[in-house]
Design an enzyme around this catalytic site. Sequence first.
Site, PDB file in Angstrom:
ATOM      1  N   ALA A  44       0.821  -1.212   0.000  1.00  0.00           N
ATOM      2  CA  ALA A  44       0.000   0.000   0.000  1.00  0.00           C
ATOM      3  C   ALA A  44       0.854   1.261   0.000  1.00  0.00           C
ATOM      4  O   ALA A  44       1.947   1.296   0.571  1.00  0.00           O
ATOM      5  CB  ALA A  44      -0.918  -0.003   1.217  1.00  0.00           C
ATOM      6  N   ALA A  55       1.909   2.618   3.489  1.00  0.00           N
ATOM      7  CA  ALA A  55       2.821   1.848   4.340  1.00  0.00           C
ATOM      8  C   ALA A  55       4.181   2.505   4.558  1.00  0.00           C
ATOM      9  O   ALA A  55       4.699   2.490   5.686  1.00  0.00           O
ATOM     10  CB  ALA A  55       2.993   0.435   3.786  1.00  0.00           C
ATOM     11  N   ARG A 102       4.973   5.649   4.770  1.00  0.00           N
ATOM     12  CA  ARG A 102       4.836   6.754   5.723  1.00  0.00           C
ATOM     13  C   ARG A 102       4.406   6.265   7.098  1.00  0.00           C
ATOM     14  O   ARG A 102       4.909   6.736   8.117  1.00  0.00           O
ATOM     15  CB  ARG A 102       3.809   7.779   5.211  1.00  0.00           C
ATOM     16  CG  ARG A 102       4.186   8.466   3.944  1.00  0.00           C
ATOM     17  CD  ARG A 102       3.319   9.689   3.690  1.00  0.00           C
ATOM     18  NE  ARG A 102       1.896   9.383   3.679  1.00  0.00           N
ATOM     19  CZ  ARG A 102       1.236   8.959   2.614  1.00  0.00           C
ATOM     20  NH1 ARG A 102       1.878   8.756   1.467  1.00  0.00           N
ATOM     21  NH2 ARG A 102      -0.073   8.731   2.675  1.00  0.00           N
ATOM     22  N   TYR A 140      -1.984 -13.222   1.283  1.00  0.00           N
ATOM     23  CA  TYR A 140      -2.172 -12.612   2.603  1.00  0.00           C
ATOM     24  C   TYR A 140      -2.182 -13.663   3.708  1.00  0.00           C
ATOM     25  O   TYR A 140      -1.627 -13.453   4.792  1.00  0.00           O
ATOM     26  CB  TYR A 140      -3.480 -11.827   2.653  1.00  0.00           C
ATOM     27  CG  TYR A 140      -3.570 -10.656   1.709  1.00  0.00           C
ATOM     28  CD1 TYR A 140      -2.427  -9.974   1.279  1.00  0.00           C
ATOM     29  CD2 TYR A 140      -4.799 -10.210   1.250  1.00  0.00           C
ATOM     30  CE1 TYR A 140      -2.522  -8.897   0.415  1.00  0.00           C
ATOM     31  CE2 TYR A 140      -4.908  -9.126   0.390  1.00  0.00           C
ATOM     32  CZ  TYR A 140      -3.765  -8.480  -0.032  1.00  0.00           C
ATOM     33  OH  TYR A 140      -3.863  -7.413  -0.876  1.00  0.00           O
ATOM     34  N   LEU A 183      -5.227  -2.496   4.040  1.00  0.00           N
ATOM     35  CA  LEU A 183      -6.041  -2.925   2.913  1.00  0.00           C
ATOM     36  C   LEU A 183      -7.258  -2.013   2.748  1.00  0.00           C
ATOM     37  O   LEU A 183      -7.550  -1.183   3.613  1.00  0.00           O
ATOM     38  CB  LEU A 183      -6.482  -4.375   3.137  1.00  0.00           C
ATOM     39  CG  LEU A 183      -5.358  -5.418   3.157  1.00  0.00           C
ATOM     40  CD1 LEU A 183      -5.900  -6.770   3.603  1.00  0.00           C
ATOM     41  CD2 LEU A 183      -4.692  -5.527   1.787  1.00  0.00           C
ATOM     42  N   HIS A 241     -10.694  -4.647   6.011  1.00  0.00           N
ATOM     43  CA  HIS A 241     -10.034  -4.469   7.310  1.00  0.00           C
ATOM     44  C   HIS A 241     -10.470  -5.535   8.309  1.00  0.00           C
ATOM     45  O   HIS A 241      -9.648  -6.161   8.981  1.00  0.00           O
ATOM     46  CB  HIS A 241     -10.336  -3.074   7.869  1.00  0.00           C
ATOM     47  CG  HIS A 241      -9.556  -1.988   7.214  1.00  0.00           C
ATOM     48  ND1 HIS A 241      -9.714  -0.658   7.527  1.00  0.00           N
ATOM     49  CD2 HIS A 241      -8.597  -2.032   6.261  1.00  0.00           C
ATOM     50  CE1 HIS A 241      -8.897   0.073   6.794  1.00  0.00           C
ATOM     51  NE2 HIS A 241      -8.212  -0.742   6.015  1.00  0.00           N
ATOM     52  N   LYS A 289      -7.379   3.111   9.697  1.00  0.00           N
ATOM     53  CA  LYS A 289      -8.742   3.597   9.857  1.00  0.00           C
ATOM     54  C   LYS A 289      -9.448   3.618   8.521  1.00  0.00           C
ATOM     55  O   LYS A 289      -8.786   3.696   7.488  1.00  0.00           O
ATOM     56  CB  LYS A 289      -8.761   4.989  10.505  1.00  0.00           C
ATOM     57  CG  LYS A 289      -7.627   5.947  10.124  1.00  0.00           C
ATOM     58  CD  LYS A 289      -7.395   6.261   8.681  1.00  0.00           C
ATOM     59  CE  LYS A 289      -8.536   6.935   7.974  1.00  0.00           C
ATOM     60  NZ  LYS A 289      -8.272   7.140   6.514  1.00  0.00           N
ATOM     61  N   ARG A 292     -11.497   4.424  -2.937  1.00  0.00           N
ATOM     62  CA  ARG A 292     -12.209   5.165  -1.894  1.00  0.00           C
ATOM     63  C   ARG A 292     -13.602   5.611  -2.342  1.00  0.00           C
ATOM     64  O   ARG A 292     -14.401   6.067  -1.533  1.00  0.00           O
ATOM     65  CB  ARG A 292     -11.364   6.350  -1.426  1.00  0.00           C
ATOM     66  CG  ARG A 292     -10.211   5.922  -0.533  1.00  0.00           C
ATOM     67  CD  ARG A 292      -9.241   7.031  -0.245  1.00  0.00           C
ATOM     68  NE  ARG A 292      -8.303   7.207  -1.351  1.00  0.00           N
ATOM     69  CZ  ARG A 292      -7.261   8.032  -1.307  1.00  0.00           C
ATOM     70  NH1 ARG A 292      -7.039   8.769  -0.224  1.00  0.00           N
ATOM     71  NH2 ARG A 292      -6.441   8.138  -2.343  1.00  0.00           N
ATOM     72  N   ASP A 313     -13.508   7.660   4.715  1.00  0.00           N
ATOM     73  CA  ASP A 313     -12.097   7.976   4.520  1.00  0.00           C
ATOM     74  C   ASP A 313     -11.675   9.218   5.300  1.00  0.00           C
ATOM     75  O   ASP A 313     -10.859   9.139   6.208  1.00  0.00           O
ATOM     76  CB  ASP A 313     -11.807   8.157   3.035  1.00  0.00           C
ATOM     77  CG  ASP A 313     -10.322   8.228   2.756  1.00  0.00           C
ATOM     78  OD1 ASP A 313      -9.666   7.173   2.800  1.00  0.00           O
ATOM     79  OD2 ASP A 313      -9.818   9.333   2.514  1.00  0.00           O
TER      80      ASP A 313
END
Length: 329
Positions: free
Chosen positions: A13, A16, A18, A59, A75, A80, A98, A166, A178
Amino acid sequence: MAEHLRFGILGAARIAPRALIAPAKNNAEVVVAAVAARDVSRAQAFAAKHDIARVHDDYAKLVSDPDIDAIYNPLPNGLHGKWTRAAIEAGKHVLCEKPFTANAAEAREIAEEAAKSGLVVMEAFHYRYHPLTLRIEELIKSGELGTLQRVEATLCFPLPMFSDIRYNYSLAGGATMDAGCYTVHMLRTYGGSTPEVIAAQAKLHDPRVDRAMTAEFRFAEGHTGRLHCSMWSGRLLDISAKVIGDRGELRVLNPAVPHMFHRLAVRSANGKRVERFGRRASYAYQLDAFAAAVLRGQSFPTTPEDAIVNMTIIDDIYRKAGLPLREPS
């Protein structure tokens, strides 16, 4: 437990690097040890770029890896719950992006599993661990602003790429999921309790997916609240919050990602002032808290139980706006 807290990442992702990889490089207790992606070539390229030792092409293989202690789950929203549950069942601690799940019912299911397991399961509201948020809480509790009257939180950013996940209902997308999950959490944090949703109005991307949302709230103590969030609206970029009391107020610029820039302005009987904090990333503070919880049993605020409350409010916003709840993928 190994010498380090060994993380595996579900998916290559964009968040990830950051949220986990960069802060882990400066945390002596954490190492990012593996990554998994359905496209193994993508996982291999990601691992090579970020110096990650192991790659899984599934996964489930990552979740069951005996050399992994914790899972980072970035994900899509609708996945999630499924993969956080799988990680818990495999005996892994979880740092889950989140929003925690697709809806409150799923959050309750995951919270029950987490409680039975004794594992650390944290929702990744990184802003909550930054000194800026801790200072705002301190100011409100100190009484400098007096009795609270109004709390407002706004998180708007432009995302005109409408093919982005999103905007995908089947992946539990929408502006309230989001951007709005932050504003809901900020209202609760700054407001001091759980508010009731009074009204909500959406601007739509399609009949089920909101591109913007405005909602009004009432707290049991008498003060009111408001959130505005968007991924595409006339308000292209606005990340801010306001707390108004009967003896003063504070305004904060960029409470969500304060290490990029921020400004806390306070006006009260003590005068006017601006407070600022260091540039250390909120993700680094969050990782500190996660490691401390796993390795030393320290408590933390963004628990599965906290996530149930946040997801319940998000569900109520969708109901008030006349939109369907999000569902797990």
